[in-house]
Design an enzyme around this catalytic site. Sequence first.
Site, short mmCIF file in Angstrom:
data_model
loop_
_atom_site.label_atom_id
_atom_site.label_comp_id
_atom_site.label_asym_id
_atom_site.label_seq_id
_atom_site.Cartn_x
_atom_site.Cartn_y
_atom_site.Cartn_z
N THR A 136 0.82 -1.21 0.00
CA THR A 136 0.00 0.00 0.00
C THR A 136 0.86 1.27 0.00
OG1 THR A 136 -1.44 1.29 1.47
CG2 THR A 136 -0.12 -0.38 2.52
N ASP A 137 0.26 2.37 -0.44
CA ASP A 137 0.96 3.67 -0.38
C ASP A 137 1.05 4.18 1.07
OD1 ASP A 137 -1.75 4.29 -0.01
OD2 ASP A 137 -1.79 5.91 -1.50
N GLU A 138 0.26 3.56 1.98
CA GLU A 138 0.22 4.08 3.36
C GLU A 138 1.55 3.89 4.09
OE1 GLU A 138 -3.37 3.49 5.55
OE2 GLU A 138 -4.54 3.18 3.72
N TYR A 162 -1.85 -0.56 10.98
CA TYR A 162 -1.99 -1.22 9.68
C TYR A 162 -0.77 -0.93 8.80
CZ TYR A 162 -3.30 -1.63 4.74
OH TYR A 162 -3.31 -1.92 3.39
N LYS A 166 2.23 -3.38 7.35
CA LYS A 166 2.49 -3.56 5.92
C LYS A 166 3.93 -3.16 5.60
CE LYS A 166 0.16 -4.64 2.96
NZ LYS A 166 -0.15 -6.00 2.40
#
Length: 369
Positions: A136-138, A162, A166
Amino acid sequence: MILVTGGAGFIGANFVLDWLAQGTAGSAEAVVNLDKLTYAGNLETLSSLQGNASHVFVQGDIGDSALVSRLLAEHKPRAVVNFAAESHVDRSIHGPEDFVQTNVLGTFRLLESVRGYWNTLPADEKAAFRFLHVSTDEVYGSLSATDPAFTEDNKYEPNSPYSASKAASDHLVRAWHHTYGLPVVTTNCSNNYGPYHFPEKLIPLMIVNALAGKNLPVYGDGMQVRDWLYVKDHCSAIRRVLADGKLGETYNVGGWNEKPNIEIVNTVCALLDELRPKADGKSYREQISYVTDRPGHDRRYAIDARKLERELGWKPAETFDSGIRKTVEWYLANAQWVSNVQSGAYREWVEKQYDAESTEPAGTAKAPA
Ligand SMILES: NC(=O)c1ccc[n+]([C@@H]2O[C@H](COP(=O)([O-])OP(=O)(O)OC[C@H]3O[C@@H](n4cnc5c(N)ncnc54)[C@H](O)[C@@H]3O)[C@@H](O)[C@H]2O)c1
């Protein structure tokens, strides 16, 4: 054949459906689909594959080394595409342990099972093998309004349990390449939307609540900016990277569609006003209700996907306008899927998350069921 993990979730299931649909037109390559079927996994999404010999579903955990090693030895996939994860930021705030368990420990165990299998392959199959990790970009943290979009060179600054879990998984994947030579590629994608999205996430939640005459809960001032990509464009990017991505590299995936959350909600309301107008002629916008912001809520994500475009020639097929219209139309046409997914457990969770903070919108007539 390929092994897909988490293929009963939102993106994984779209990927499996698209993969097998593409196969019928060209070379049909089978899929073994390993999914634990957490609250987010939904076999109904895959019901059209019943009786399709090219799809083998196995319920199980990526962290179950004995099971994964057995599946690898039995089916001999040429690639593993790892979607399996706990994926919802709000849930990670309430209960981070599951996120560490699956996203960190589960990825570690999966990598170890795959490494054991990969080491047994003959040289040519070993060289051709791929482990594609979907991320993810997060992991890059949050941007200010004027910062440039995230490139693959941005440093990792995860802010939620989260995104931290990741980020940890991305680092493990990278290390398994550098230390053991495992042929990996990683994709970091922006927010997805589209069919089969579990109705705890922003866009489906707004559609489902709007139609049920409920509040449309918007966090804080609604000005958190996300970069939106239609899920089938994410799936096409993964296929490109799996085919031609450079080993050990990461590729950002995004649609150049930065939008504040409140604009997304207004767009959904406008489409519903057009496609399923309320009997009293009022707009669904009247159901919008601002609720207390999520702790540590990242302000802005934006993805620079030029590397993927430049090196692998990938481009999204949908604009935001075309993708969001397709999505709203899909939810209107698939009310049964939505109501089946709304189990008691799901409803309890959404109530705990939002209803304590918001009040019924004033003057809102109940929308058609
Ligand atoms: N949704 C997005 O906008 C988005 C954007 C970028 C990246 N991603 C990443 O893409 C992947 C898929 O996201 P999604 O939105 O489809 O998530 P999802 O929550 O809808 O699906 C996750 C799937 O993984 C399964 N699963 C969970 N733990 C498992 C385990 N231990 N073993 C096997 N299966 C397990 C679940 O049952 C579910 O079917 C995730 O890795 C996520 O981080 C998501």
